[in-house]
Design a protein around this motif. Structure first.
Motif, short mmCIF file in Angstrom:
data_model
loop_
_atom_site.label_atom_id
_atom_site.label_comp_id
_atom_site.label_asym_id
_atom_site.label_seq_id
_atom_site.Cartn_x
_atom_site.Cartn_y
_atom_site.Cartn_z
N LEU A 54 17.39 10.92 45.16
CA LEU A 54 16.47 12.05 45.20
C LEU A 54 15.80 12.16 46.56
O LEU A 54 15.61 13.27 47.08
CB LEU A 54 15.43 11.89 44.09
N ASP A 55 15.44 11.03 47.15
CA ASP A 55 14.81 11.06 48.48
C ASP A 55 15.73 11.72 49.51
O ASP A 55 15.28 12.49 50.37
CB ASP A 55 14.45 9.65 48.93
N GLU A 56 17.01 11.41 49.42
CA GLU A 56 17.97 11.99 50.36
C GLU A 56 18.09 13.50 50.13
O GLU A 56 18.12 14.29 51.08
CB GLU A 56 19.34 11.32 50.19
N ALA A 57 18.16 13.91 48.86
CA ALA A 57 18.25 15.34 48.55
C ALA A 57 17.02 16.10 49.05
O ALA A 57 17.13 17.19 49.61
CB ALA A 57 18.42 15.53 47.05
N LEU A 58 15.85 15.50 48.85
CA LEU A 58 14.61 16.13 49.32
C LEU A 58 14.59 16.27 50.84
O LEU A 58 14.20 17.31 51.37
CB LEU A 58 13.41 15.30 48.86
N ALA A 59 15.03 15.25 51.53
CA ALA A 59 15.02 15.28 53.00
C ALA A 59 15.95 16.36 53.53
O ALA A 59 15.59 17.11 54.45
CB ALA A 59 15.40 13.90 53.55
N ILE A 60 17.15 16.45 52.95
CA ILE A 60 18.11 17.46 53.42
C ILE A 60 17.62 18.87 53.09
O ILE A 60 17.69 19.78 53.92
CB ILE A 60 19.49 17.20 52.80
N ALA A 61 17.11 19.03 51.86
CA ALA A 61 16.62 20.35 51.44
C ALA A 61 15.48 20.83 52.34
O ALA A 61 15.42 22.00 52.73
CB ALA A 61 16.17 20.31 49.99
N GLU A 62 14.59 19.91 52.69
CA GLU A 62 13.45 20.28 53.54
C GLU A 62 13.92 20.59 54.96
O GLU A 62 13.43 21.53 55.60
CB GLU A 62 12.42 19.15 53.55
N LYS A 63 14.86 19.82 55.46
CA LYS A 63 15.39 20.07 56.81
C LYS A 63 16.02 21.47 56.88
O LYS A 63 15.80 22.21 57.85
CB LYS A 63 16.43 19.01 57.17
N ILE A 64 16.77 21.82 55.85
CA ILE A 64 17.38 23.16 55.82
C ILE A 64 16.31 24.23 55.81
O ILE A 64 16.38 25.20 56.58
CB ILE A 64 18.29 23.30 54.57
N TYR A 65 15.32 24.05 54.94
CA TYR A 65 14.30 25.10 54.81
C TYR A 65 13.52 25.29 56.12
O TYR A 65 13.26 26.43 56.53
CB TYR A 65 13.33 24.77 53.67
#
Length: 381
Positions: free
Chosen positions: A365-376
């Motif tokens: 989940l931490d990895e998914a959150l980091a990637i999602a935030e970077k994209i946004y």
């Protein structure tokens, strides 16, 4: 709970937005024909079906046309005139039924139903005057939110009052609502630790929930859904239990989303009911064995319900029309191989309008959150 409706039958979906679009795709994948009834031409759902009724939901001729074309009906929005839903129900099965949808589309009915059934809700009061608001504020000595009883979603029809004394602009807004014939409700603004939702399906074959998700809002609009929710198992189990009890009390057939507040004192409160697929369930298109859209079709047609296990942790992020103001940087999403993009095909990008979403999948989940935030962040640069 009604009879089995097998593939080959025609399903009618009232509403032509993105939920209707994704429901249509799921229904057709299972072998059903689909007819959309929308008030808007060239709606997102109309683009993926070969049959559509275009016209006002209050138009009797359109009602008859719709009924002639379908064997069973559902909704992609609860904001459909109750009289129309009741007329549909006289001729063909409608799931969820008009009584349930009528309760969910009216905050007064919804809150009173939940309270009378002894489900946990935030303290509330019906409002007919400014004096009612002042009295409620003084009684609880907390921040409160005043809401219109009908038509409110994505922050619309809501007014947060934080001071000890009502400001002139707040008084004017409340008076405007009341003078326009809007009934109002006031609720205590809870000290929230987390917002979560439970999406579940129920029919004669049983009750199956999806894993509980955590929701993050910006300006009262869902920004991000995190799956699974980062909460203790006792909390998520209680949310699922309450959802099942709500559906049992309603003798529910179909898909329901129950939105919860989890406050800083460790208490769960039901915020709203959505008798349809929900924005916080879009991640299920990729991240669960059965999506919320396929599960809706299974549930209303009386089919066995699908497996809802989460395949991988993920984060769903909404894309609002604000991101189209200059240039929508679609390539910043597509270049991330672990992220799936969905654009709804709406003709006009407006501020705060939901235009699409992307779901980021990862091993953690931490990895998914980091990637999602970077994209946004790259979309807003």
């Amino acid at each position: 709970m009604g009879s089995l409706v097998l593939p080959g039958a025609s399903i009618g979906i009232i509403g032509g937005g993105q939920l209707g679009k994704m429901l249509s795709i799921a229904a057709q994948s299972l072998g059903y024909k689909v007819t959309i009834w929308s008030e808007e031409e060239d709606c997102p759902a109309c683009r993926v079906t070969t049959s559509a009724v275009i016209g006002k939901y209050t138009d009797k001729k359109k009602l008859l046309q719709f009924i002639e074309l379908v064997d069973i009906a559902t909704v992609e929005t609860e904001h459909i005139p109750l009289d129309t839903l009741q007329e549909v129900e006289k001729s063909i099965p409608l799931y969820p039924n008009s009584n349930i949808i009528g309760t969910a589309q009216n905050r007064k009915k919804e809150k009173l139903w939940l309270k009378n059934k002894e489900f946990p809700v935030a303290p509330f009061q019906l409002i007919t005057s400014i004096d009612d608001v002042i009295e409620f504020k003084q009684k609880h000595n907390e921040d409160i939110v005043v809401k219109t009883i009908t038509g409110g979603y994505d922050g619309k029809g809501q007014l947060l009052i934080t001071g000890n004394v009502l400001k002139e602009i707040e008084i004017e807004q409340i008076k405007k609502w009341l003078s326009s014939g809007n009934d109002l409700i006031a609720e205590v603004w809870l000290p929230i630790k987390a917002e979560l939702s439970v999406i579940a399906a129920r029919n004669k074959n049983g009750f199956i929930p999806f894993p509980v998700v955590e929701n993050q809002h910006r300006h009262h609009i869902l920004h991000r859904t995190i799956a699974p929710a980062r909460l203790e198992k006792e909390v998520t189990s209680e949310a699922i239990k309450l959802t099942e009890q709500v559906m049992e009390q309603m003798d529910y057939r179909g898909l329901l989303c129950v939105e919860f507040f989890y406050d800083k004192n460790g208490h769960l409160y039901i915020n709203e009911l959505a008798p349809r697929p929900h924005n916080s369930g879009h991640h299920t298109l990729e991240a669960t064995i059965t999506s919320q859209f396929e599960q809706t079709i299974r549930a209303i047609c009386g089919l066995p319900l699908g497996d809802t296990r989460l395949i991988t942790p993920c984060v769903m992020t909404n894309l609002l029309g604000d991101l189209w103001h200059d240039h929508f940087k679609i390539e910043n999403i597509l270049k991330e191989p672990s992220t799936k993009l969905h654009l709804y095909g709406k003709k006009e990008a407006r501020l705060k309008r939901k235009m699409g979403h992307y779901t980021t999948l990862a091993d953690t989940l931490d990895e998914a959150l980091a990637i999602a935030e970077k994209i946004y962040l790259s979309l807003t640069d």
